[in-house]
Design an enzyme around this catalytic site. Structure first.
Site, mmCIF file in Angstrom:
data_model
loop_
_atom_site.group_PDB
_atom_site.id
_atom_site.type_symbol
_atom_site.label_atom_id
_atom_site.label_comp_id
_atom_site.label_asym_id
_atom_site.label_seq_id
_atom_site.Cartn_x
_atom_site.Cartn_y
_atom_site.Cartn_z
ATOM 1 N N THR A 1 0.807 -1.226 0.000
ATOM 2 C CA THR A 1 0.000 0.000 0.000
ATOM 3 C C THR A 1 0.839 1.274 0.000
ATOM 4 O O THR A 1 0.358 2.322 -0.429
ATOM 5 C CB THR A 1 -0.941 0.045 1.223
ATOM 6 O OG1 THR A 1 -0.158 0.016 2.427
ATOM 7 C CG2 THR A 1 -1.928 -1.110 1.208
ATOM 8 N N ASP A 2 2.084 1.217 0.477
ATOM 9 C CA ASP A 2 2.878 2.444 0.598
ATOM 10 C C ASP A 2 3.041 3.173 -0.728
ATOM 11 O O ASP A 2 3.059 4.412 -0.765
ATOM 12 C CB ASP A 2 4.266 2.132 1.166
ATOM 13 C CG ASP A 2 4.269 1.983 2.677
ATOM 14 O OD1 ASP A 2 3.194 2.108 3.293
ATOM 15 O OD2 ASP A 2 5.353 1.747 3.249
#
Length: 325
Positions: A90-91
Site C-alpha cells: 500500500t505504501d
C-alpha cells in the site's frame, strides 16, 4: 474474446503477501497464487494463472520495478490474457498504478489491489480486496478506465487515488473525484466510462537511470535542496504551496536550475485542485515561475507528476510536451 476470461495475477509483494513472525518482521512472503486462494470460492467465468515479478515491501518499490511490472503485463496481454490483477504494497501502490497508466495502453482491465492488514491479522482485508480486483478484471468496461485500484469495496482511477491514512483499513481516497465504482455481491457498479489519457509509452531502457527529484515546499525554505538536486537530476518536480507557489529564495534556485538546462515542473502540495495560471505575481508566484520557464502540472498530484516527468524524459520527450499547461 472467449466466454471464459483468462485473468493473470501478478505478485509484487507488500502487506497483502507478508508472512510475519512474532517480532513483526516480514518473512519470505506469499506468491500471487497463494494470495488468490484467500479470495474465497472461484468466481464463475474466469481462468486464473499467476506470476511473481517481485516480492518486496511497498516502501522498496522503485520506478525500475514498476517498469518490470509493466513489461510483464504487456507480455501477458500479447499472449492473450483478458485481464490483469497486480497485488502490491500500500505504501506506493498509487505510484505504481499511475506509472502503469503512463507506460501501458492495452485493451484489457489492469486492476491493482493491496491490503492494510497482514494475512495473519484479525480482520485481514486482502482476500476481499483481491476478490474485488478479480471482479473488476473480468469486466470489459474497466479496460477503458486505465489502471485502477480495487480496495475497501471501491474502485479508484490511477491518476487520482492516494493513500490518505497511515493505518486504518479504509486508507485510500481520491480527493479530486471520489471512487469511480463500488463492489457489492461480486458485482461492480461503475459511475464512469473512461479514465484520463495518461499514456506516454514504455521506455526501452532502464527507467531507473533517469533521475527526477521531488522537493516539497515548506514555509521559510531556501534554495539549498533545489540547488543540490540540480547538480545531478535530469528533472525536478516542486510540490508548491497553494496553487503552485514557492518562497522567493526557492524561486531563485528554480531560475538557476532552468539556466542549467534542468526542467522544473511545479505541482501543488494540496490534496486536490489545479495549479493556477494567472492569479498571483511577484517572486515565487505562479506568474513569476512561468516567466522563468517552469512547467506546471495542472491537476496532476505531485507524486504522479514526478513519474510523468521521469517516463517522459526516459522516452526522450520534453517537459513542455507532457505538461503543456
Amino acid at each position: 474474446m472467449s466466454a471464459v476470461k483468462r485473468i493473470v495475477t501478478i505478485g509484487s509483494g507488500g502487506t497483502i503477501s507478508a508472512v510475519a513472525d512474532a517480532r513483526r518482521r516480514a518473512g519470505g512472503g506469499l506468491g500471487a497464487a497463494d494470495i488468490v486462494q484467500a479470495a474465497g470460492e472461484p468466481l464463475p467465468g474466469i481462468e486464473l494463472s499467476a506470476v511473481d515479478v517481485r516480492r518486496i515491501p511497498g516502501r522498496a518499490m522503485a520506478p525500475a520495478d514498476m517498469q518490470a511490472i509493466a513489461s510483464t503485463i504487456a507480455a501477458e496481454v500479447a499472449a492473450g490474457c483478458d485481464g490483469v490483477v497486480v497485488t502490491h504494497g500500500t505504501d506506493t501502490v498509487e505510484e505504481t498504478a499511475y506509472a502503469l497508466a503512463l507506460m501501458l495502453d492495452v485493451p484489457v482491465p489492469i486492476v491493482l489491489s493491496a491490503a492494510m492488514r497482514l494475512p495473519g491479522d484479525v480482520g485481514h482485508d486482502g482476500g476481499a480486496n483481491v476478490r474485488a480486483a478479480l471482479v473488476a478484471a473480468r469486466d470489459e468496461r474497466v479496460a477503458a478506465l486505465g489502471p485502477v485500484l480495487a480496495i475497501q469495496d471501491e474502485l479508484h482511477l490511477a491518476r487520482w487515488v492516494t493513500k490518505a491514512h497511515t493505518s486504518r483499513v479504509a486508507a485510500f481516497a481520491s480527493p479530486e473525484t471520489g471512487p469511480v465504482g463500488v463492489f457489492a455481491e461480486d458485482r461492480l457498479q461503475l459511475s464512469a466510462t473512461h479514465g484520463p489519457d495518461d499514456h506516454l509509452g514504455l521506455p526501452a531502457g532502464d527507467l531507473g537511470a533517469t533521475r527526477v527529484e521531488l522537493i516539497w515546499v515548506a514555509a521559510g525554505m531556501d534554495g539549498l535542496l533545489l540547488d543540490a538536486a540540480a547538480e545531478r537530476a535530469d528533472g525536478i518536480v516542486v510540490a508548491g504551496s497553494g496553487g503552485g507557489h514557492v518562497p522567493p529564495p526557492v524561486a531563485e534556485a528554480i531560475e538557476r536550475a532552468i539556466a542549467r538546462g534542468v526542467p522544473v515542473v511545479i505541482a501543488s502540495r494540496c490534496a486536490a485542485g489545479p495549479t493556477l495560471e494567472r492569479t498571483y505575481g511577484g517572486p515565487g508566484g505562479e506568474l513569476h515561475l512561468r516567466e522563468l520557464g517552469a512547467h506546471f502540472a495542472g491537476r496532476i498530484p505531485a507524486l504522479k507528476a514526478r513519474l510523468r516527468l521521469q517516463v517522459a524524459l526516459a522516452l526522450g520527450r520534453g517537459a513542455q510536451e507532457v505538461f503543456p499547461a
